[in-house]
Scaffold this motif. Structure first.
Motif, PDB file in Angstrom:
ATOM      1  N   TYR A 112      -7.304   4.032  -0.515  1.00 25.18           N
ATOM      2  CA  TYR A 112      -5.952   3.065  -0.422  1.00 25.18           C
ATOM      3  C   TYR A 112      -5.623   2.809  -1.831  1.00 25.18           C
ATOM      4  O   TYR A 112      -6.166   2.670  -2.722  1.00 25.18           O
ATOM      5  CB  TYR A 112      -6.019   1.726   0.342  1.00 25.18           C
ATOM      6  CG  TYR A 112      -6.526   2.076   1.640  1.00 25.18           C
ATOM      7  CD1 TYR A 112      -5.969   2.532   2.914  1.00 25.18           C
ATOM      8  CD2 TYR A 112      -8.090   1.815   1.837  1.00 25.18           C
ATOM      9  CE1 TYR A 112      -6.231   2.609   3.994  1.00 25.18           C
ATOM     10  CE2 TYR A 112      -8.673   1.875   3.161  1.00 25.18           C
ATOM     11  CZ  TYR A 112      -7.866   2.371   4.003  1.00 25.18           C
ATOM     12  OH  TYR A 112      -8.472   2.638   5.359  1.00 25.18           O
ATOM     13  N   GLU A 129      -2.350   6.072   1.541  1.00 29.13           N
ATOM     14  CA  GLU A 129      -3.672   6.467   2.099  1.00 29.13           C
ATOM     15  C   GLU A 129      -4.182   7.622   2.271  1.00 29.13           C
ATOM     16  O   GLU A 129      -3.616   8.654   2.605  1.00 29.13           O
ATOM     17  CB  GLU A 129      -3.332   5.841   3.744  1.00 29.13           C
ATOM     18  CG  GLU A 129      -2.951   4.309   3.553  1.00 29.13           C
ATOM     19  CD  GLU A 129      -2.624   4.156   5.227  1.00 29.13           C
ATOM     20  OE1 GLU A 129      -1.627   4.838   5.731  1.00 29.13           O
ATOM     21  OE2 GLU A 129      -2.732   2.899   5.802  1.00 29.13           O
ATOM     22  N   ILE A 133       0.770  -1.277  -0.099  1.00 31.34           N
ATOM     23  CA  ILE A 133       0.031  -0.008   0.114  1.00 31.34           C
ATOM     24  C   ILE A 133       0.870   1.273  -0.136  1.00 31.34           C
ATOM     25  O   ILE A 133       1.629   1.438   0.978  1.00 31.34           O
ATOM     26  CB  ILE A 133      -0.915  -0.042   1.188  1.00 31.34           C
ATOM     27  CG1 ILE A 133      -1.631  -1.348   1.234  1.00 31.34           C
ATOM     28  CG2 ILE A 133      -1.873   1.351   1.238  1.00 31.34           C
ATOM     29  CD1 ILE A 133      -2.812  -1.418   0.437  1.00 31.34           C
ATOM     30  N   ALA A 169      -2.665   0.971  -4.080  1.00 26.86           N
ATOM     31  CA  ALA A 169      -1.498  -0.327  -3.925  1.00 26.86           C
ATOM     32  C   ALA A 169      -0.776  -0.301  -5.240  1.00 26.86           C
ATOM     33  O   ALA A 169      -1.332   0.052  -6.194  1.00 26.86           O
ATOM     34  CB  ALA A 169      -2.435  -1.479  -3.620  1.00 26.86           C
TER      35      ALA A 169
END
Lengths: 243, 229
Positions: free
Chosen positions: A108, A71, A68, A110
């Motif tokens: 999020y 955020e 990740i 990734a």
């Protein structure tokens, strides 16, 4: 003192309540850190599972940090609020109860093999209680890469089947926008013409027998939550490859 | 404080009555009676609600059985210890408090140490508290009997309840989704030729009908249960 006198009854109740309350409070306080740790790791597990990374709960934190890369806490106008940590500070259930203008939504991002994935948190209502989950979209912000669902109290064998792999698999590669670029989401539909889900452009997946209302909840949850990200999407639209 | 009974307060109760062994015939009957002659579901018709709700699959039925055994044994023992202290007028409230705190305690421990089991179990917590069998046995048995006997009674009734639960879940999962314990048991070639799962088995009415069939079979074997007309 007689066992049936009022005084005895009140005394008994008083002692019982104090005793039981202290036992329960003590256990809950001592076990809380471990429980929170479990919940946190499970959340990481769920987020990672939508991008195809399945790890044990112990290893979740390590993989989470690895994959990740961003955020974000988004305001309703799509701008980013830097003061909020979306993972630990944002509770979507509480956000949705706030006034619309004050809501924040976690996003999020990734990165796996230099492919970007956007992971959106979902929350809605099933038949008995809350259902929630995550949906990850490929870098075009349209094609579903994976989903994960969970629920508080759906019926085992019926509504609770939404957590099963075969159901989650059927969302893979479905599109959430139609060819005109309007958000349509993905409908969980019974009696659709494509039970094996070969047609990936119909915005439909096959429903589960006996869990129509849970399925409708999933449909609504995907549409409503993704809807909250449209302002952000239009802000970054130039960066997103055309649908 | 006025002494209510002049019997010696006995705390451990086991062997208090030296004429009676731990597993005397009478005590064994406490364990075996609820399995057949006095089964909570098929004879006393208690706990039907949870028998409908959680028998779609075998696994939750087994988890439910295990937790009911624990809760019933513990609550029976606690109420039996307190039976000479509980004010009569609020006894039902006391039962409720004891049962729900036990369930809450179990839930807390599972959440910390066995998170996966706790997720499986969490939806049944409410069901255990409202389970008529637990309340029924506290009122009918634990309030008037010693600790050891109450313990046996709790275990016996919980097992009697669990057997029916597991039986019903077995048939519902097998016929309804072709699985057992979450794993497919009906072979693929049957599905390919003609076999289709019976979706009706997944819905609660079929649990009632299955329980009905079990009662029918039980009564055809156990003549004691047939009412004289």
């Amino acid at each position: 003192m007689s066992r049936d006198s009022n005084l005895y009854t009140f005394l008994f109740v008083g002692i019982m309540i104090v005793g039981i309350a202290s036992i329960l409070a003590y256990t809950s306080q001592t076990l809380k850190p471990m429980q929170d740790e479990n919940v946190k790791n499970e959340k990481m597990q769920n987020i990672l599972s939508t991008v195809g990374i399945n790890v044990s709960r112990e290893e979740a934190e390590k993989s989470y940090k690895k994959y990740i890369v961003e955020e974000l806490a988004l305001k309703i106008d799509g701008s980013i609020n830097e003061n909020i940590n979306p993972f630990s500070d944002l509770n979507l259930a509480k956000e949705l109860k706030k006034d619309y203008e004050d809501q924040h939504f976690p996003l999020y991002v990734a990165e796996i093999n230099s492919e970007k994935y956007y992971i959106i948190e979902l929350r809605g209502t099933g038949l008995w209680d809350a259902i929630w989950g995550y949906i990850s979209l490929k870098s075009d912000f349209n094609t579903v890469n994976g989903v994960s669902f969970d629920h508080k109290g759906e019926t085992a064998g019926l509504g609770a089947e939404i957590t099963k792999d075969w159901f989650k698999e059927s969302f893979k590669d479905e599109k959430i926008f139609n060819s005109n670029g309007e958000l349509v989401g993905i409908k969980v539909l019974k009696g659709n013409n494509d039970p094996n889900n070969i047609d990936k452009d119909d915005h439909e997946v096959d429903a589960i027998s006996g869990s129509t209302i849970t399925g409708d909840g999933v449909t609504d949850m995907i549409y409503e939550r993704v809807n909250n990200y449209l302002p952000y999407l239009s802000l970054i639209n130039d960066k997103v490859s055309m649908r | 404080m006025k002494k209510v009974n002049n019997k010696k307060p006995s705390f451990l109760f086991i062997g208090r009555n030296s004429a009676e062994g731990i597993f005397s015939k009478k005590n064994k009957k406490l364990l075996s009676d609820p399995l057949d002659d006095n089964n909570p579901i098929t004879v006393q018709v208690l706990g039907i609600c949870s028998a409908l709700a959680i028998t779609v699959q075998l696994k939750p039925a087994v988890v439910m059985t295990a937790s009911v055994i624990f809760v019933m044994a513990c609550s029976n023992v606690i109420i039996s210890i307190l039976r000479n202290l509980i004010p009569n007028r609020i006894r039902i409230i006391v039962f409720l408090v004891v049962i729900s705190s036990l369930v809450a305690l179990v839930d807390q421990f599972l959440k910390a140490y066995a998170y996966d089991v706790s997720k499986e179990l969490s939806i049944f917590i409410g069901l255990i508290v409202t389970n008529c069998i637990v309340m029924g046995r506290l009122e009918a048995f634990a309030l008037g009997n010693g600790v050891w006997k109450s313990f046996l009674d709790g275990i016996g009734n919980a097992i009697g309840y669990g057997i029916i639960l597991i039986l019903v879940a077995f048939f519902r999962e097998l016929l309804g989704s072709g699985n057992l314990w979450g794993m497919q048991v009906v072979p693929d070639f049957l599905y390919e030729s003609w076999y289709v799962n019976n979706g009706l088995m997944l819905l609660s009415p079929m649990a009632l009908i299955t329980v009905g069939i079990i009662i029918w079979i039980q009564r055809s074997f156990n003549k004691k249960l047939i009412e004289k007309g």
